[in-house]
Design a protein around this motif. Sequence first.
Motif, PDB file in Angstrom:
ATOM      1  N   ALA A 480      37.394  -0.165 -40.764  1.00 54.01           N
ATOM      2  CA  ALA A 480      37.466  -1.544 -40.275  1.00 54.01           C
ATOM      3  C   ALA A 480      36.071  -2.149 -40.159  1.00 54.01           C
ATOM      4  O   ALA A 480      35.860  -3.328 -40.484  1.00 54.01           O
ATOM      5  CB  ALA A 480      38.179  -1.583 -38.928  1.00 54.01           C
ATOM      6  N   ALA A 481      35.107  -1.345 -39.706  1.00 58.94           N
ATOM      7  CA  ALA A 481      33.727  -1.832 -39.607  1.00 58.94           C
ATOM      8  C   ALA A 481      33.170  -2.163 -40.979  1.00 58.94           C
ATOM      9  O   ALA A 481      32.469  -3.176 -41.152  1.00 58.94           O
ATOM     10  CB  ALA A 481      32.855  -0.793 -38.910  1.00 58.94           C
ATOM     11  N   ASP A 482      33.464  -1.325 -41.973  1.00 59.16           N
ATOM     12  CA  ASP A 482      32.985  -1.604 -43.332  1.00 59.16           C
ATOM     13  C   ASP A 482      33.555  -2.921 -43.857  1.00 59.16           C
ATOM     14  O   ASP A 482      32.851  -3.697 -44.519  1.00 59.16           O
ATOM     15  CB  ASP A 482      33.375  -0.461 -44.271  1.00 59.16           C
ATOM     16  CG  ASP A 482      32.509   0.777 -44.073  1.00 59.16           C
ATOM     17  OD1 ASP A 482      31.463   0.675 -43.391  1.00 59.16           O
ATOM     18  OD2 ASP A 482      32.884   1.852 -44.586  1.00 59.16           O
ATOM     19  N   LEU A 483      34.845  -3.169 -43.581  1.00 60.03           N
ATOM     20  CA  LEU A 483      35.448  -4.435 -44.009  1.00 60.03           C
ATOM     21  C   LEU A 483      34.672  -5.625 -43.445  1.00 60.03           C
ATOM     22  O   LEU A 483      34.379  -6.588 -44.151  1.00 60.03           O
ATOM     23  CB  LEU A 483      36.896  -4.503 -43.527  1.00 60.03           C
ATOM     24  CG  LEU A 483      38.013  -4.025 -44.449  1.00 60.03           C
ATOM     25  CD1 LEU A 483      39.361  -4.189 -43.758  1.00 60.03           C
ATOM     26  CD2 LEU A 483      38.006  -4.788 -45.765  1.00 60.03           C
ATOM     27  N   VAL A 484      34.343  -5.538 -42.171  1.00 57.71           N
ATOM     28  CA  VAL A 484      33.667  -6.644 -41.504  1.00 57.71           C
ATOM     29  C   VAL A 484      32.228  -6.792 -41.985  1.00 57.71           C
ATOM     30  O   VAL A 484      31.791  -7.892 -42.360  1.00 57.71           O
ATOM     31  CB  VAL A 484      33.709  -6.445 -39.972  1.00 57.71           C
ATOM     32  CG1 VAL A 484      32.773  -7.416 -39.271  1.00 57.71           C
ATOM     33  CG2 VAL A 484      35.137  -6.626 -39.456  1.00 57.71           C
ATOM     34  N   ARG A 485      31.489  -5.683 -42.003  1.00 55.17           N
ATOM     35  CA  ARG A 485      30.065  -5.797 -42.341  1.00 55.17           C
ATOM     36  C   ARG A 485      29.845  -6.138 -43.816  1.00 55.17           C
ATOM     37  O   ARG A 485      28.826  -6.746 -44.168  1.00 55.17           O
ATOM     38  CB  ARG A 485      29.317  -4.531 -41.956  1.00 55.17           C
ATOM     39  CG  ARG A 485      29.687  -3.285 -42.685  1.00 55.17           C
ATOM     40  CD  ARG A 485      28.683  -2.153 -42.395  1.00 55.17           C
ATOM     41  NE  ARG A 485      28.610  -1.794 -40.991  1.00 55.17           N
ATOM     42  CZ  ARG A 485      29.224  -0.737 -40.446  1.00 55.17           C
ATOM     43  NH1 ARG A 485      29.993   0.045 -41.203  1.00 55.17           N
ATOM     44  NH2 ARG A 485      29.098  -0.465 -39.176  1.00 55.17           N
ATOM     45  N   GLU A 486      30.784  -5.775 -44.676  1.00 57.37           N
ATOM     46  CA  GLU A 486      30.614  -6.041 -46.103  1.00 57.37           C
ATOM     47  C   GLU A 486      31.095  -7.430 -46.512  1.00 57.37           C
ATOM     48  O   GLU A 486      30.686  -7.942 -47.564  1.00 57.37           O
ATOM     49  CB  GLU A 486      31.353  -4.986 -46.923  1.00 57.37           C
ATOM     50  CG  GLU A 486      30.740  -3.593 -46.818  1.00 57.37           C
ATOM     51  CD  GLU A 486      31.571  -2.534 -47.524  1.00 57.37           C
ATOM     52  OE1 GLU A 486      32.505  -2.916 -48.263  1.00 57.37           O
ATOM     53  OE2 GLU A 486      31.300  -1.333 -47.322  1.00 57.37           O
ATOM     54  N   HIS A 487      31.962  -8.052 -45.704  1.00 57.08           N
ATOM     55  CA  HIS A 487      32.584  -9.292 -46.164  1.00 57.08           C
ATOM     56  C   HIS A 487      32.459 -10.462 -45.200  1.00 57.08           C
ATOM     57  O   HIS A 487      32.995 -11.543 -45.477  1.00 57.08           O
ATOM     58  CB  HIS A 487      34.074  -9.043 -46.446  1.00 57.08           C
ATOM     59  CG  HIS A 487      34.320  -8.005 -47.489  1.00 57.08           C
ATOM     60  ND1 HIS A 487      34.153  -8.259 -48.830  1.00 57.08           N
ATOM     61  CD2 HIS A 487      34.689  -6.694 -47.391  1.00 57.08           C
ATOM     62  CE1 HIS A 487      34.429  -7.160 -49.520  1.00 57.08           C
ATOM     63  NE2 HIS A 487      34.755  -6.197 -48.674  1.00 57.08           N
ATOM     64  N   VAL A 488      31.766 -10.274 -44.064  1.00 62.30           N
ATOM     65  CA  VAL A 488      31.618 -11.355 -43.093  1.00 62.30           C
ATOM     66  C   VAL A 488      30.136 -11.640 -42.887  1.00 62.30           C
ATOM     67  O   VAL A 488      29.325 -10.713 -42.798  1.00 62.30           O
ATOM     68  CB  VAL A 488      32.279 -10.964 -41.746  1.00 62.30           C
ATOM     69  CG1 VAL A 488      32.046 -12.075 -40.704  1.00 62.30           C
ATOM     70  CG2 VAL A 488      33.774 -10.739 -41.928  1.00 62.30           C
ATOM     71  N   ASP A 489      29.790 -12.913 -42.790  1.00 60.52           N
ATOM     72  CA  ASP A 489      28.407 -13.330 -42.529  1.00 60.52           C
ATOM     73  C   ASP A 489      28.149 -13.155 -41.027  1.00 60.52           C
ATOM     74  O   ASP A 489      28.304 -14.089 -40.236  1.00 60.52           O
ATOM     75  CB  ASP A 489      28.213 -14.781 -42.951  1.00 60.52           C
ATOM     76  CG  ASP A 489      26.776 -15.252 -42.809  1.00 60.52           C
ATOM     77  OD1 ASP A 489      25.941 -14.472 -42.277  1.00 60.52           O
ATOM     78  OD2 ASP A 489      26.486 -16.400 -43.175  1.00 60.52           O
ATOM     79  N   LEU A 490      27.760 -11.960 -40.650  1.00 59.13           N
ATOM     80  CA  LEU A 490      27.548 -11.647 -39.242  1.00 59.13           C
ATOM     81  C   LEU A 490      26.338 -12.400 -38.672  1.00 59.13           C
ATOM     82  O   LEU A 490      26.322 -12.745 -37.489  1.00 59.13           O
ATOM     83  CB  LEU A 490      27.378 -10.139 -39.062  1.00 59.13           C
ATOM     84  CG  LEU A 490      28.610  -9.307 -39.437  1.00 59.13           C
ATOM     85  CD1 LEU A 490      28.272  -7.831 -39.422  1.00 59.13           C
ATOM     86  CD2 LEU A 490      29.764  -9.597 -38.472  1.00 59.13           C
ATOM     87  N   ALA A 491      25.347 -12.636 -39.511  1.00 57.05           N
ATOM     88  CA  ALA A 491      24.158 -13.352 -39.042  1.00 57.05           C
ATOM     89  C   ALA A 491      24.516 -14.754 -38.569  1.00 57.05           C
ATOM     90  O   ALA A 491      23.941 -15.277 -37.613  1.00 57.05           O
ATOM     91  CB  ALA A 491      23.105 -13.415 -40.146  1.00 57.05           C
ATOM     92  N   ALA A 492      25.494 -15.387 -39.237  1.00 58.63           N
ATOM     93  CA  ALA A 492      25.916 -16.720 -38.827  1.00 58.63           C
ATOM     94  C   ALA A 492      26.562 -16.710 -37.448  1.00 58.63           C
ATOM     95  O   ALA A 492      26.596 -17.739 -36.763  1.00 58.63           O
ATOM     96  CB  ALA A 492      26.886 -17.300 -39.856  1.00 58.63           C
ATOM     97  N   LEU A 493      27.098 -15.530 -37.057  1.00 58.19           N
ATOM     98  CA  LEU A 493      27.672 -15.376 -35.720  1.00 58.19           C
ATOM     99  C   LEU A 493      26.631 -14.895 -34.713  1.00 58.19           C
ATOM    100  O   LEU A 493      26.969 -14.588 -33.575  1.00 58.19           O
ATOM    101  CB  LEU A 493      28.832 -14.373 -35.764  1.00 58.19           C
ATOM    102  CG  LEU A 493      30.106 -14.833 -36.483  1.00 58.19           C
ATOM    103  CD1 LEU A 493      31.079 -13.665 -36.630  1.00 58.19           C
ATOM    104  CD2 LEU A 493      30.764 -15.976 -35.722  1.00 58.19           C
ATOM    105  N   GLU A 494      25.391 -14.806 -35.190  1.00 55.19           N
ATOM    106  CA  GLU A 494      24.280 -14.316 -34.366  1.00 55.19           C
ATOM    107  C   GLU A 494      24.548 -12.894 -33.872  1.00 55.19           C
ATOM    108  O   GLU A 494      24.286 -12.546 -32.722  1.00 55.19           O
ATOM    109  CB  GLU A 494      24.006 -15.257 -33.182  1.00 55.19           C
ATOM    110  CG  GLU A 494      23.616 -16.653 -33.631  1.00 55.19           C
ATOM    111  CD  GLU A 494      23.317 -17.579 -32.471  1.00 55.19           C
ATOM    112  OE1 GLU A 494      23.401 -17.122 -31.304  1.00 55.19           O
ATOM    113  OE2 GLU A 494      23.011 -18.764 -32.710  1.00 55.19           O
ATOM    114  N   LEU A 495      25.082 -12.074 -34.794  1.00 54.19           N
ATOM    115  CA  LEU A 495      25.342 -10.672 -34.536  1.00 54.19           C
ATOM    116  C   LEU A 495      24.477  -9.838 -35.480  1.00 54.19           C
ATOM    117  O   LEU A 495      24.102 -10.309 -36.566  1.00 54.19           O
ATOM    118  CB  LEU A 495      26.809 -10.325 -34.763  1.00 54.19           C
ATOM    119  CG  LEU A 495      27.836 -11.015 -33.842  1.00 54.19           C
ATOM    120  CD1 LEU A 495      29.244 -10.674 -34.296  1.00 54.19           C
ATOM    121  CD2 LEU A 495      27.619 -10.608 -32.392  1.00 54.19           C
TER     122      LEU A 495
END
Length: 497
Positions: A480-495
């Motif tokens: 689940a973490a790989d799905l999120v980190r590979e396909h979501v712009d986490l920087a835009a969420l300030e994460l």
Amino acid sequence: MADARTLLVAGTASHVGKSTVAAGLCRHLADSGVSVAPFKAQNMSNNARAVPASEAADAPWGEIGVSQYVQARAARVPATTDHNPALLKPRGDAESQLVLDGQAAGHYAAGDYYDQHWDDARETAEAAHQRLAADHDVIVAEGAGSIAEVNLHDRDLANVETARLADADVLVVVDIERGGAFASLYGTLELLPDDVRERVAGAIITKFRGDPALLESGIEEIEERTGVPILGVLPYDDPGLPAEDSLSLPDEGRAVFGSDAPNERSVTVAVPRLSRISNFTDLEPLARVPGVRVAYVPPESELDDADAVVLPGTKNTVDDLRELRAAGFGAELRAFDGPVVGLCGGYQLLGERVTNAGVESTDDLDSVEGFGLLPVETAFRENKRVEAVTRMLDGVGPLAGASGEVSGYEIHMGRTDVPESLPNPVGPTSAATDRVLGTYLHGLFENETAREAFVDAVYEYADRERPAAGGGRQSPYDAAADLVREHVDLAALELPA
């Protein structure tokens, strides 16, 4: 208000992938060294786990929805009732059991809950969030259903009220597999209260099959129309997290999970599709075993192609028992001569009778006859047992040859009287014959010793050669973490990226 940041993972509907995204965020943040905790102010699910109670509870143990237990494991923190302070457990006839701070508070119709008890639930949720916020840097909150139910905006504890009480940023999740994703997202954003709409930091599209480039023009237009950025497109990929509710099962008919098409080296574990099924996640470890197929079958089904039967938990033993008997399942089960396991409510179904039945049933009943596969009797009481437990396994019957410690949890109201002459392979409240086992231990098959013994027994009954185990599978939390980190712009969420 505590300093911790809260990110609310809300959705345009139920079953859009909120739980997976929340679990993925929890594991990613934990991997990044961030102190993170999950939270769901109000959940509705009959899949629950027994966990240590918070300091606000008057008992050492309480129950929470399974998704928050999973998300706590993803966050690498011990699960507590603060992670899901209000839980509604449906039991039929538009009535649910209300659980606050892990403790059963009573059974209420929907109208009575919202008119008389919702304020208590909100107060409980706010206090739980404050305790979590004092101990962690980030809280990943999960919404429930759709955040845009305009008829509920004044009492939407899991979505609108969580956004407000937690001063949360909102991430909206929309499922594209069912079609209409852009319209659903646009309508959701338009229907949000103004103060919640201002909190929306972005949206994620989930369950996409194909080339993401095909979505580019639609994404550009929806961003232009709404001003909300699409921060990721998640491919259709099930990381294998336990399901939160029975939406993952069909309303009717047969559904099969696990091994591919049947062949000479596969076995089928039949599970009656109870109307009030609970904790069906108990069966998921079996479905992950190579060669094992878990088939949820209608109550009127024959068991001719079954190699074993597992009766799952139920929120209402009495009414499900009567429904199964009316469908002829009892006669079918008594004619079946393979391994049979009853888990919690399923254990109660296997006994001679259930007494004091009116405590649980919506009808005024005293006694209901069980299926009679085990010479035990269950009496219902008002008090509920909720506790995580460890038992010594002394395998007989469907667990023949297994020994050692097994752990899990118990959540039930009935007390089962077991004759002294009957073996107790999973602790003193369990019972077994040479082919039938009843136990209150949820999570039994999460224990490798018990799972392997049962699968061996099923293969022995089926007289088939068991296939070799496959290679190791990635942890569902890491997937689940790989799905999120590979396909979501986490920087835009300030994460952390």
